[in-house]
Structure formats: structure tokens, C-alpha cells
Write a protein that holds these residues in place. Sequence first.
Motif, mmCIF file in Angstrom:
data_model
loop_
_atom_site.group_PDB
_atom_site.id
_atom_site.type_symbol
_atom_site.label_atom_id
_atom_site.label_comp_id
_atom_site.label_asym_id
_atom_site.label_seq_id
_atom_site.Cartn_x
_atom_site.Cartn_y
_atom_site.Cartn_z
ATOM 1 N N HIS A 146 -45.194 2.413 -26.334
ATOM 2 C CA HIS A 146 -44.493 3.511 -27.006
ATOM 3 C C HIS A 146 -43.161 3.779 -26.306
ATOM 4 C CE1 HIS A 146 -48.411 4.248 -28.896
ATOM 5 N NE2 HIS A 146 -48.940 4.283 -27.680
ATOM 6 N N PRO A 147 -42.137 2.966 -26.558
ATOM 7 C CA PRO A 147 -40.846 3.158 -25.876
ATOM 8 C C PRO A 147 -40.291 4.567 -26.096
ATOM 9 C CG PRO A 147 -40.888 1.061 -27.047
ATOM 10 C CD PRO A 147 -42.121 1.812 -27.472
ATOM 11 N N LYS A 148 -39.765 5.146 -25.027
ATOM 12 C CA LYS A 148 -39.224 6.500 -25.067
ATOM 13 C C LYS A 148 -37.767 6.479 -24.584
ATOM 14 C CE LYS A 148 -43.193 8.279 -26.267
ATOM 15 N NZ LYS A 148 -43.389 8.837 -27.621
ATOM 16 N N PRO A 149 -36.817 6.329 -25.513
ATOM 17 C CA PRO A 149 -35.414 6.192 -25.117
ATOM 18 C C PRO A 149 -34.867 7.345 -24.284
ATOM 19 C CG PRO A 149 -35.705 5.573 -27.417
ATOM 20 C CD PRO A 149 -37.007 6.170 -26.959
ATOM 21 N N PHE A 150 -35.438 8.545 -24.435
ATOM 22 C CA PHE A 150 -34.893 9.710 -23.734
ATOM 23 C C PHE A 150 -35.703 10.093 -22.487
ATOM 24 C CE2 PHE A 150 -33.425 9.908 -28.085
ATOM 25 C CZ PHE A 150 -32.076 10.180 -27.936
ATOM 26 N N SER A 151 -36.661 9.246 -22.116
ATOM 27 C CA SER A 151 -37.524 9.590 -20.983
ATOM 28 C C SER A 151 -36.751 9.678 -19.670
ATOM 29 C CB SER A 151 -38.663 8.572 -20.853
ATOM 30 O OG SER A 151 -38.146 7.272 -20.611
ATOM 31 N N GLN A 152 -35.715 8.849 -19.520
ATOM 32 C CA GLN A 152 -34.955 8.857 -18.267
ATOM 33 C C GLN A 152 -34.258 10.200 -18.036
ATOM 34 O OE1 GLN A 152 -32.784 5.269 -19.487
ATOM 35 N NE2 GLN A 152 -33.299 4.453 -17.484
ATOM 36 N N ILE A 153 -33.896 10.860 -19.118
ATOM 37 C CA ILE A 153 -33.279 12.182 -18.994
ATOM 38 C C ILE A 153 -34.275 13.156 -18.368
ATOM 39 C CG2 ILE A 153 -32.313 14.126 -20.295
ATOM 40 C CD1 ILE A 153 -31.258 12.050 -22.308
ATOM 41 N N TYR A 154 -35.537 13.074 -18.813
ATOM 42 C CA TYR A 154 -36.564 13.941 -18.225
ATOM 43 C C TYR A 154 -36.736 13.627 -16.740
ATOM 44 C CZ TYR A 154 -37.665 14.087 -23.236
ATOM 45 O OH TYR A 154 -37.588 14.183 -24.605
ATOM 46 N N GLY A 155 -36.658 12.343 -16.387
ATOM 47 C CA GLY A 155 -36.768 11.957 -14.988
ATOM 48 C C GLY A 155 -35.666 12.572 -14.136
ATOM 49 N N MET A 156 -34.428 12.566 -14.662
ATOM 50 C CA MET A 156 -33.312 13.141 -13.907
ATOM 51 C C MET A 156 -33.465 14.654 -13.753
ATOM 52 S SD MET A 156 -30.635 12.358 -12.172
ATOM 53 C CE MET A 156 -30.289 10.661 -12.653
ATOM 54 N N VAL A 157 -34.095 15.292 -14.726
ATOM 55 C CA VAL A 157 -34.347 16.739 -14.616
ATOM 56 C C VAL A 157 -35.306 17.019 -13.456
ATOM 57 C CG1 VAL A 157 -35.401 18.722 -15.769
ATOM 58 C CG2 VAL A 157 -33.830 17.248 -17.039
ATOM 59 N N PHE A 158 -36.337 16.188 -13.302
ATOM 60 C CA PHE A 158 -37.245 16.343 -12.155
ATOM 61 C C PHE A 158 -36.481 16.179 -10.843
ATOM 62 C CE2 PHE A 158 -40.837 15.718 -15.096
ATOM 63 C CZ PHE A 158 -41.754 16.593 -14.560
ATOM 64 N N SER A 159 -35.602 15.166 -10.777
ATOM 65 C CA SER A 159 -34.822 14.940 -9.560
ATOM 66 C C SER A 159 -33.904 16.120 -9.261
ATOM 67 C CB SER A 159 -33.996 13.657 -9.687
ATOM 68 O OG SER A 159 -34.839 12.527 -9.785
ATOM 69 N N LEU A 160 -33.303 16.670 -10.302
ATOM 70 C CA LEU A 160 -32.444 17.845 -10.153
ATOM 71 C C LEU A 160 -33.240 19.017 -9.573
ATOM 72 C CD1 LEU A 160 -29.801 19.413 -10.685
ATOM 73 C CD2 LEU A 160 -30.556 19.717 -13.050
ATOM 74 N N ALA A 161 -34.442 19.216 -10.081
ATOM 75 C CA ALA A 161 -35.298 20.289 -9.560
ATOM 76 C C ALA A 161 -35.636 20.042 -8.094
ATOM 77 C CB ALA A 161 -36.580 20.388 -10.390
ATOM 78 N N GLY A 162 -35.854 18.768 -7.730
ATOM 79 C CA GLY A 162 -36.157 18.438 -6.347
ATOM 80 C C GLY A 162 -35.007 18.727 -5.404
ATOM 81 N N ILE A 163 -33.773 18.444 -5.855
ATOM 82 C CA ILE A 163 -32.585 18.738 -5.034
ATOM 83 C C ILE A 163 -32.491 20.235 -4.752
ATOM 84 C CG2 ILE A 163 -30.051 18.758 -4.995
ATOM 85 C CD1 ILE A 163 -30.130 16.295 -6.786
ATOM 86 N N ILE A 164 -32.630 21.025 -5.791
ATOM 87 C CA ILE A 164 -32.535 22.481 -5.627
ATOM 88 C C ILE A 164 -33.625 22.988 -4.699
ATOM 89 C CG2 ILE A 164 -32.668 24.694 -6.843
ATOM 90 C CD1 ILE A 164 -31.505 23.212 -9.325
ATOM 91 N N SER A 165 -34.841 22.468 -4.884
ATOM 92 C CA SER A 165 -35.969 22.919 -4.078
ATOM 93 C C SER A 165 -35.789 22.588 -2.602
ATOM 94 C CB SER A 165 -37.264 22.285 -4.608
ATOM 95 O OG SER A 165 -38.379 22.685 -3.841
ATOM 96 N N ILE A 166 -35.370 21.348 -2.308
ATOM 97 C CA ILE A 166 -35.258 20.941 -0.900
ATOM 98 C C ILE A 166 -34.099 21.638 -0.195
ATOM 99 C CG2 ILE A 166 -33.715 18.916 -1.026
ATOM 100 C CD1 ILE A 166 -35.869 17.465 0.726
ATOM 101 N N SER A 167 -33.140 22.137 -0.973
ATOM 102 C CA SER A 167 -32.023 22.884 -0.373
ATOM 103 C C SER A 167 -32.492 24.187 0.270
ATOM 104 C CB SER A 167 -30.973 23.206 -1.445
ATOM 105 O OG SER A 167 -30.457 22.031 -2.026
ATOM 106 N N PHE A 168 -33.589 24.735 -0.270
ATOM 107 C CA PHE A 168 -34.094 26.020 0.223
ATOM 108 C C PHE A 168 -35.412 25.900 0.982
ATOM 109 C CE2 PHE A 168 -31.428 26.998 -3.467
ATOM 110 C CZ PHE A 168 -30.579 27.971 -2.930
ATOM 111 N N ALA A 169 -35.977 24.690 1.040
ATOM 112 C CA ALA A 169 -37.275 24.501 1.697
ATOM 113 C C ALA A 169 -37.190 24.866 3.177
ATOM 114 C CB ALA A 169 -37.730 23.054 1.541
#
Length: 401
Positions: A82-105
Motif C-alpha cells: 500500500h504505497p503512501k506518497p505522503f508518508s515521509q511528510i509524517y516522518g518529518m513531523v515526528f523528527s520536528l517534534a523530537g527536535i523541540i523535545s530534546i531542546s528542553f529535555a
Amino acid sequence: MTQNPQTSIHTDLLQKTAYSILFSISFAHLINDLIQAIIPSIYPILKESYSLSFTQIGLITFAFQFTASILQPFVGYYTDKHPKPFSQIYGMVFSLAGIISISFADDFYWIVISVMLIGIGSAIFHPESARISNMASGGKRGLAQSIFQVGGNFGTALGPLLVALIVVPHSQKYILWFVIAAVIGLGILSKIAFWYKEHLQLRNYSKGIALENNLSKKQVNFAISVLLIVIFSKFFYSASLSSYYTFYLINKFNLSIQNAQYHMFIYLIAYALGTILGGPLGDRIGRKYVIWFSVFGAFPFALLLPYVNLFWTDVLMIVIGIIISSAFPAIIVYAQELLPKKIGMVSGLFYGYAFGMGALGSALLGILADHTSIQYVYTICSYLPLIGIICYFLPNLKKGF
């Protein structure tokens, strides 16, 4: 029988190398791996700020890389069906959340959760990106994989440099500046997603047939097993370089954190250059020979590394980086050619296994460093590339595959 002109046009589009997409996905890979590279680059800061042990540093790496590795084959298996052309965008959103989180960890467990978010983003990104580079290759699969991977290598190289320039002189919260990179990545991935969606429609219309190799199922399974052993050797050794090299330089040569990051940058640039060579060489002379040389060929230089001064450490790290990094593009394409109908799954398996070996290596080497020393770790690890001799047993795929 005369071929439908429209079908012919679609076939031509599928067979044409889409360099704009290859360089776009390579740049997206640069951003993805730049974000990943923040994690080991800030280890000296985190260790000093929160009194972390080498074991905890290893466990942070394990949490990040295990999260990335365990999910990738499942993502690839699902998207094969089931190819998901927009899945990589969701992946980058997770990475973005990780950057913000680790800045304050501000404690070990918060740091672990933050790196796991980045790991999930990476797990979603890699299998679909490998498929896109394969689709855009126009048959030049080794070249396409090198273009894709070199973006990631340059991102990994830029991470320590930018952390040294932006974060080290100030504070952990300056990691938030990397949010800009994630937003740029979202824009690029949006463009790629629409191309991917259109390309899937063309492929369905043209009823393209996957290439087949000339190996039996037993031979394919044996070759996959050999490749997994090679990846164990390569990424266990690479874990010592990526996670602990700055500590090694600080400990052995009394460098500052910032100066050690600059020397790390030299190695990572060499690693990126090797990646550029690996794919095209595999297209030209055969992937088996590139894999064999790039793992086993690093052995004598790795053996010398623990015994030389700072200048020759840089020289040897350049040689090791160029040689050992040329393997992975060839390994990925070789594996894709072994299982040409399961591109996403096999790409996810090998990217995931590589992350997993890096995770396991970082955790075990961190424990070993706590009980012995960083220099002892590098002495022991220098023998790992010797395992690459097993590449002799890889079968040759049929000519022109």
C-alpha cells in the motif's frame, strides 16, 4: 503487435533518470540525517550537564537507533503493498517534534523519549525514500542510491559542525534552530510526494514488470545472510566512530569539545565522498567487489588507528571513511536486486538492521568504555572489518541486472 503510443510515452517516462527528484530526495535525506546527527553531536554537552555515564550515552543511542531499526522493515513491508506518497511528510513531523523535545529535555528519560521521536521519523523516511530513488533511477540504480545516500552522509557531517557553531557556545535550547531545517524538509518532501503519486499511477498504467535475478531461493537467502553479517561488521565498527570518536579525541589528545567536533567533521566528509563512489562503481564493476573491498579493505587502516598521533589519525580516518562508506549503496542495491518485488521491505530491513547494529554497538561499546577505556574500545573494534572477508561467498548476479 504495435505498442500503444500512450503506453510507450509512459514507459519512456518510467525509464528516464529523474535527476531533479534524485537530488531532491538526496537533499531531504541530508535534512533527515542532519537532524539525526544532532543526537551524538550533543553527547558531550548532555554528559556534562546531567552527569551521564558512557552506559547511559550508549542507551540513548540504543533507544534512538532501535526505534528507527525495528519499525523500518514493517514500514517497508506495508508500503510495498500500500504505497503512501505522503508518508515521509509524517516522518518529518515526528523528527520536528523530537527536535523541540530534546531542546528542553532536562533528564535522562526525557532525552530518551526525544530521540525515540526522531527515530520514528527516520523509520518512516528511509524505506519509502529508497523506493523513490529506485523509481527515479532510470535503471542506474547504483548511481541513484549513491546520490540518495550522499545527501544523508553530508547531513551527518554537517550535524557536528553546526552543533559546534550554534549549540556548544550557547546552550542546549539553541537546538531549536534546527526546526528551520525540518520545515525546509517538509516543503521538499511535499514536492516529492506529488511526483511519487503521479509516478505510481504511470507504473500501474504501464504494468511494469519487476526485474528478476538468476538465483534460486536458497541462494538468495544465503546472500541475504552474508550481507547481514557484513552489515554487522560495518555498523558495529561505525558505531565506535559515530558515537565515541569525539570522546576518543578528547581523551587521547586533550582536545576541547569544539575542536573534537571539527575533526569529526573531517571524517564525516570523507564518509560522504566514499558514498558517492560506491554506487557508480557497483554499476560498473559489480556490487559484490565493491562490498568486499569496502569492508575488508578498511581493516589495515583500522588496525593502525589506535597507535598514531593526531595528524595521522585524521589521515587514517579519511581513508577509512572513504573505503568503508562505499559499501552501503552497493549493499542496498544488491539486496534490492536479490528481492526486486519487495523493494520497500528489503530496503527497510537493511536500513533497519544497519540502525539496529549501530544501536547495539553503541550500547555495548558504551558499557565496555565504562569498564575499560575509550582507547581500549578502539583497539578492540579495529579487528571488526576483518569479518568482511566473508563477502567472497556472495554470488554474482547476472550481467546487466
